[in-house]
Design an enzyme around this catalytic site. Structure first.
Site, PDB file in Angstrom:
ATOM      1  N   ALA A 140      11.188   2.531   7.447  1.00  0.00           N
ATOM      2  CA  ALA A 140       9.776   2.763   7.779  1.00  0.00           C
ATOM      3  C   ALA A 140       9.516   2.141   9.144  1.00  0.00           C
ATOM      4  O   ALA A 140       9.322   0.936   9.267  1.00  0.00           O
ATOM      5  CB  ALA A 140       8.878   2.131   6.719  1.00  0.00           C
TER       6      ALA A 140
ATOM      7  N   THR B 134       2.277  -9.759   1.495  1.00  0.00           N
ATOM      8  CA  THR B 134       1.010  -9.043   1.707  1.00  0.00           C
ATOM      9  C   THR B 134       0.728  -8.056   0.576  1.00  0.00           C
ATOM     10  O   THR B 134      -0.314  -7.414   0.579  1.00  0.00           O
ATOM     11  CB  THR B 134       1.007  -8.270   3.046  1.00  0.00           C
ATOM     12  OG1 THR B 134       2.143  -7.375   3.073  1.00  0.00           O
ATOM     13  CG2 THR B 134       1.077  -9.216   4.232  1.00  0.00           C
ATOM     14  N   GLY B 135       1.661  -7.903  -0.340  1.00  0.00           N
ATOM     15  CA  GLY B 135       1.497  -6.936  -1.432  1.00  0.00           C
ATOM     16  C   GLY B 135       0.893  -7.577  -2.665  1.00  0.00           C
ATOM     17  O   GLY B 135       0.699  -8.798  -2.720  1.00  0.00           O
TER      18      GLY B 135
ATOM     19  N   PHE C 153       0.833  -1.209   0.000  1.00  0.00           N
ATOM     20  CA  PHE C 153       0.000   0.000   0.000  1.00  0.00           C
ATOM     21  C   PHE C 153       0.874   1.268   0.000  1.00  0.00           C
ATOM     22  O   PHE C 153       0.878   2.039  -0.971  1.00  0.00           O
ATOM     23  CB  PHE C 153      -0.929  -0.081   1.224  1.00  0.00           C
ATOM     24  CG  PHE C 153      -1.573   1.192   1.640  1.00  0.00           C
ATOM     25  CD1 PHE C 153      -2.238   1.998   0.719  1.00  0.00           C
ATOM     26  CD2 PHE C 153      -1.537   1.601   2.974  1.00  0.00           C
ATOM     27  CE1 PHE C 153      -2.850   3.181   1.116  1.00  0.00           C
ATOM     28  CE2 PHE C 153      -2.138   2.775   3.383  1.00  0.00           C
ATOM     29  CZ  PHE C 153      -2.789   3.572   2.451  1.00  0.00           C
ATOM     30  N   VAL C 154       1.664   1.480   1.033  1.00  0.00           N
ATOM     31  CA  VAL C 154       2.462   2.714   1.125  1.00  0.00           C
ATOM     32  C   VAL C 154       3.613   2.678   0.114  1.00  0.00           C
ATOM     33  O   VAL C 154       3.878   3.673  -0.574  1.00  0.00           O
ATOM     34  CB  VAL C 154       3.018   2.914   2.557  1.00  0.00           C
ATOM     35  CG1 VAL C 154       3.864   4.181   2.619  1.00  0.00           C
ATOM     36  CG2 VAL C 154       1.880   2.993   3.580  1.00  0.00           C
TER      37      VAL C 154
ATOM     38  N   ASN D 108       8.166  -9.531  -2.118  1.00  0.00           N
ATOM     39  CA  ASN D 108       7.922 -10.972  -2.268  1.00  0.00           C
ATOM     40  C   ASN D 108       6.421 -11.282  -2.240  1.00  0.00           C
ATOM     41  O   ASN D 108       6.044 -12.450  -2.160  1.00  0.00           O
ATOM     42  CB  ASN D 108       8.649 -11.783  -1.181  1.00  0.00           C
ATOM     43  CG  ASN D 108       8.090 -11.516   0.200  1.00  0.00           C
ATOM     44  OD1 ASN D 108       7.279 -10.611   0.382  1.00  0.00           O
ATOM     45  ND2 ASN D 108       8.520 -12.294   1.181  1.00  0.00           N
TER      46      ASN D 108
ATOM     47  N   THR E  23      -2.231   5.169   8.414  1.00  0.00           N
ATOM     48  CA  THR E  23      -2.378   5.746   7.078  1.00  0.00           C
ATOM     49  C   THR E  23      -3.425   4.953   6.306  1.00  0.00           C
ATOM     50  O   THR E  23      -3.516   3.732   6.465  1.00  0.00           O
ATOM     51  CB  THR E  23      -1.005   5.721   6.366  1.00  0.00           C
ATOM     52  OG1 THR E  23      -0.091   6.478   7.158  1.00  0.00           O
ATOM     53  CG2 THR E  23      -1.069   6.299   4.973  1.00  0.00           C
TER      54      THR E  23
ATOM     55  N   TYR F 279       5.559  -7.425  15.890  1.00  0.00           N
ATOM     56  CA  TYR F 279       5.655  -6.229  15.037  1.00  0.00           C
ATOM     57  C   TYR F 279       6.363  -5.101  15.781  1.00  0.00           C
ATOM     58  O   TYR F 279       7.357  -4.557  15.290  1.00  0.00           O
ATOM     59  CB  TYR F 279       4.245  -5.810  14.634  1.00  0.00           C
ATOM     60  CG  TYR F 279       4.167  -4.631  13.692  1.00  0.00           C
ATOM     61  CD1 TYR F 279       4.667  -4.710  12.392  1.00  0.00           C
ATOM     62  CD2 TYR F 279       3.558  -3.439  14.087  1.00  0.00           C
ATOM     63  CE1 TYR F 279       4.564  -3.630  11.520  1.00  0.00           C
ATOM     64  CE2 TYR F 279       3.446  -2.363  13.217  1.00  0.00           C
ATOM     65  CZ  TYR F 279       3.953  -2.458  11.936  1.00  0.00           C
ATOM     66  OH  TYR F 279       3.854  -1.400  11.071  1.00  0.00           O
TER      67      TYR F 279
HETATM   68  P1  NAD Z   1       1.580  -3.593   3.098  1.00  0.00           P
HETATM   69  O1  NAD Z   1       1.384  -4.932   3.711  1.00  0.00           O
HETATM   70  O2  NAD Z   1       0.565  -3.105   2.136  1.00  0.00           O
HETATM   71  O3  NAD Z   1       2.984  -3.511   2.377  1.00  0.00           O
HETATM   72  C1  NAD Z   1       4.127  -4.195   2.829  1.00  0.00           C
HETATM   73  C2  NAD Z   1       4.823  -4.771   1.615  1.00  0.00           C
HETATM   74  O4  NAD Z   1       6.039  -5.419   2.041  1.00  0.00           O
HETATM   75  C3  NAD Z   1       3.993  -5.841   0.889  1.00  0.00           C
HETATM   76  O5  NAD Z   1       3.972  -5.580  -0.490  1.00  0.00           O
HETATM   77  C4  NAD Z   1       4.724  -7.136   1.205  1.00  0.00           C
HETATM   78  O6  NAD Z   1       4.533  -8.119   0.230  1.00  0.00           O
HETATM   79  C5  NAD Z   1       6.152  -6.659   1.343  1.00  0.00           C
HETATM   80  N1  NAD Z   1       7.012  -7.536   2.137  1.00  0.00           N
HETATM   81  C6  NAD Z   1       6.793  -7.951   3.408  1.00  0.00           C
HETATM   82  N2  NAD Z   1       7.790  -8.749   3.816  1.00  0.00           N
HETATM   83  C7  NAD Z   1       8.673  -8.830   2.779  1.00  0.00           C
HETATM   84  C8  NAD Z   1       9.919  -9.480   2.590  1.00  0.00           C
HETATM   85  N3  NAD Z   1      10.471 -10.252   3.548  1.00  0.00           N
HETATM   86  N4  NAD Z   1      10.560  -9.326   1.416  1.00  0.00           N
HETATM   87  C9  NAD Z   1      10.030  -8.557   0.434  1.00  0.00           C
HETATM   88  N5  NAD Z   1       8.848  -7.907   0.560  1.00  0.00           N
HETATM   89  C10 NAD Z   1       8.178  -8.042   1.710  1.00  0.00           C
HETATM   90  O7  NAD Z   1       1.756  -2.566   4.309  1.00  0.00           O
HETATM   91  P2  NAD Z   1       1.835  -0.981   4.286  1.00  0.00           P
HETATM   92  O8  NAD Z   1       0.692  -0.467   5.051  1.00  0.00           O
HETATM   93  O9  NAD Z   1       2.074  -0.504   2.917  1.00  0.00           O
HETATM   94  O10 NAD Z   1       3.138  -0.744   5.167  1.00  0.00           O
HETATM   95  C11 NAD Z   1       4.379  -0.447   4.559  1.00  0.00           C
HETATM   96  C12 NAD Z   1       5.413  -0.126   5.616  1.00  0.00           C
HETATM   97  O11 NAD Z   1       4.977   1.015   6.373  1.00  0.00           O
HETATM   98  C13 NAD Z   1       5.627  -1.251   6.617  1.00  0.00           C
HETATM   99  O12 NAD Z   1       6.995  -1.325   6.947  1.00  0.00           O
HETATM  100  C14 NAD Z   1       4.819  -0.825   7.817  1.00  0.00           C
HETATM  101  O13 NAD Z   1       5.343  -1.324   9.013  1.00  0.00           O
HETATM  102  C15 NAD Z   1       4.953   0.695   7.748  1.00  0.00           C
HETATM  103  N6  NAD Z   1       3.810   1.340   8.414  1.00  0.00           N
HETATM  104  C16 NAD Z   1       2.591   1.428   7.796  1.00  0.00           C
HETATM  105  C17 NAD Z   1       1.526   2.019   8.472  1.00  0.00           C
HETATM  106  C18 NAD Z   1       0.176   2.170   7.829  1.00  0.00           C
HETATM  107  O14 NAD Z   1      -0.717   2.755   8.456  1.00  0.00           O
HETATM  108  N7  NAD Z   1      -0.034   1.729   6.616  1.00  0.00           N
HETATM  109  C19 NAD Z   1       1.706   2.499   9.761  1.00  0.00           C
HETATM  110  C20 NAD Z   1       2.944   2.371  10.372  1.00  0.00           C
HETATM  111  C21 NAD Z   1       3.996   1.802   9.675  1.00  0.00           C
END
Ligand code: NAD
Ligand code: UDP
Length: 328
Positions: free
Chosen positions: A114, A35-36, A11-12, A32, A175, A145
């Site tokens: 992040a 979750t994406g 997402f982000v 990978n 977010t 986490y």
């Molecule tokens: P998300 O799950 O949509 O995105 C995370 C991405 O990381 C996914 O595409 C997933 O496939 C990839 N990923 C996870 N483990 C992996 C690995 N070992 N190797 C390669 N890719 C991997 O989550 P998001 O909401 O987009 O969050 C993105 C980042 O921002 C994260 O680090 C999260 O902790 C941080 N964050 C997000 C929020 C929020 O509100 N969205 C808040 C605080 C922190």
């Protein structure tokens, strides 16, 4: 600049990729797909400044040629995701942080972590200033986490102090916006999808707990400015407008014109009672602050989900009749 963004299919990460490309930079996205989703990057199929590597960054990553920045966004982030994948979450906070900092040292690149408001745990200081050390349960369910991110911050600062690595740490607060997954369990997406489907809106606990919701465009602008102009100290990026979960449910019901009932469910263990960023530091250092009010951001997100739910793009979990959030 040429930057590596891990978690680029998330997402982000996908919005951040767009932000770098918009200013003419080159981006190597790494993911990978734990979750994406590929669809989050589909619009970049013919973008010559974007390339993609499918890899698990909890294993060492090789990148050919010079790079100027590594932005580590890979990690399950929704509570149901990290509770379902505890070890992958611990590894991507710990092993991946080491490997990617090593890569940044090797390349002479800036490293950007992040991190999250979860490092403040169930906070006893409100709003949360960066100097607050937090109130985390080190071995509760959320620790996979919270502690992974706290460890990732420690790794980042150690590389900064001992290897002189140019680093940034952002603490992202809740977010929301387009490209969230419809069933990823987070409150904004849950409420919107429930309201659009005419299902009851599930409030965990009594709904008096608060969160401060930042629209993704605002968040990503803050991240970009922090990468370009920030310093090595942790920086909160989020929207300080604070709402109770019940207030959010009311807003979603109003904006979707839904009559869906509210269904109260148990509060997950260690669920923070309040959360709101103090963004004094980001305002002063970056001249940044969020612009999109919650009602406007939620309305845009509702439109996104309306379109998505009307299309065939549904994951197996999306297709389940019941939201999985309460199983936490
Ligand atoms: P998300 O799950 O949509 O995105 C995370 C991405 O990381 C996914 O595409 C997933 O496939 C990839 N990923 C996870 N483990 C992996 C690995 N070992 N190797 C390669 N890719 C991997 O989550 P998001 O909401 O987009 O969050 C993105 C980042 O921002 C994260 O680090 C999260 O902790 C941080 N964050 C997000 C929020 C929020 O509100 N969205 C808040 C605080 C922190
Ligand atoms: N929540 C809720 N109903 C839902 C999903 C979440 O009441 O369907 C609550 C959750 O218990 C928390 C808040 O909403 O108090 C934010 O949850 P989310 O999972 O979005 O993010 P968190 O801040 O917990 O990481």
């Amino acid at each position: 600049m040429k930057v590596v963004i891990t978690g680029a299919a998330g997402f982000v990460g996908s919005h951040l990729t767009d932000r770098f490309l918009r200013d003419g930079h080159e981006v190597i996205g790494v993911d990978n797909f734990v979750t994406g989703h590929k669809e989050n990057l589909a619009h970049l199929a013919s973008e010559s400044r974007f390339s993609f590597v499918e890899a698990d960054v909890s294993e060492p990553l090789k990148v050919a040629g010079p790079i100027d920045g590594i932005l580590h966004f890979a990690s399950p982030a929704s509570p149901i995701d990290y509770l379902e994948k505890p070890f992958a979450t611990l590894k991507v906070g710990s092993f991946a942080s080491h490997y990617l900092c090593d890569l940044a040292v090797e390349k002479g690149a800036r490293y950007f972590l992040a991190s999250t408001s979860e490092v403040y745990g169930d906070p006893l200081v409100h709003p949360q200033v960066e100097g607050y050390w937090g109130n985390c349960n080190p071995n509760g369910p959320r620790s996979v986490y919270d502690e992974a991110k706290r460890y990732a911050e420690a790794v980042t600062m150690a590389y900064h102090r001992y290897h002189n690595l140019d680093t940034r740490i952002v603490r992202i607060f809740n977010t929301y916006g387009p490209r969230m997954q419809p069933r990823d369990g987070r409150v904004v997406s849950n409420f919107i999808v429930q309201a659009l489907n005419g299902e009851p809106l599930t409030i965990y606990g009594d709904g008096t707990q608060t969160r401060s919701f930042c629209y993704v465009d605002d968040e990503v602008e803050g991240l970009y400015q922090l990468f370009m102009k920030g310093d090595s100290q942790p920086t909160n990026i989020g929207n300080p407008d604070e709402y109770t979960v019940s207030e959010l449910a009311t807003i979603v019901k109003e904006l979707t014109s839904s009559n869906a009932p509210i269904e109260f469910r148990p509060l997950p263990q260690d669920d923070p009672k309040v959360r709101k960023p103090d963004i004094t530091r980001a305002r002063a250092m970056l001249g940044w602050e969020p612009k999109v009010p919650v009602r406007e951001g939620v309305a845009r997100t509702i439109e996104y989900f309306r379109t998505l739910l009307g299309s065939s793009r549904m994951t197996p979990r999306d297709a389940q009749g019941e939201l999985v959030g309460s199983a936490r």
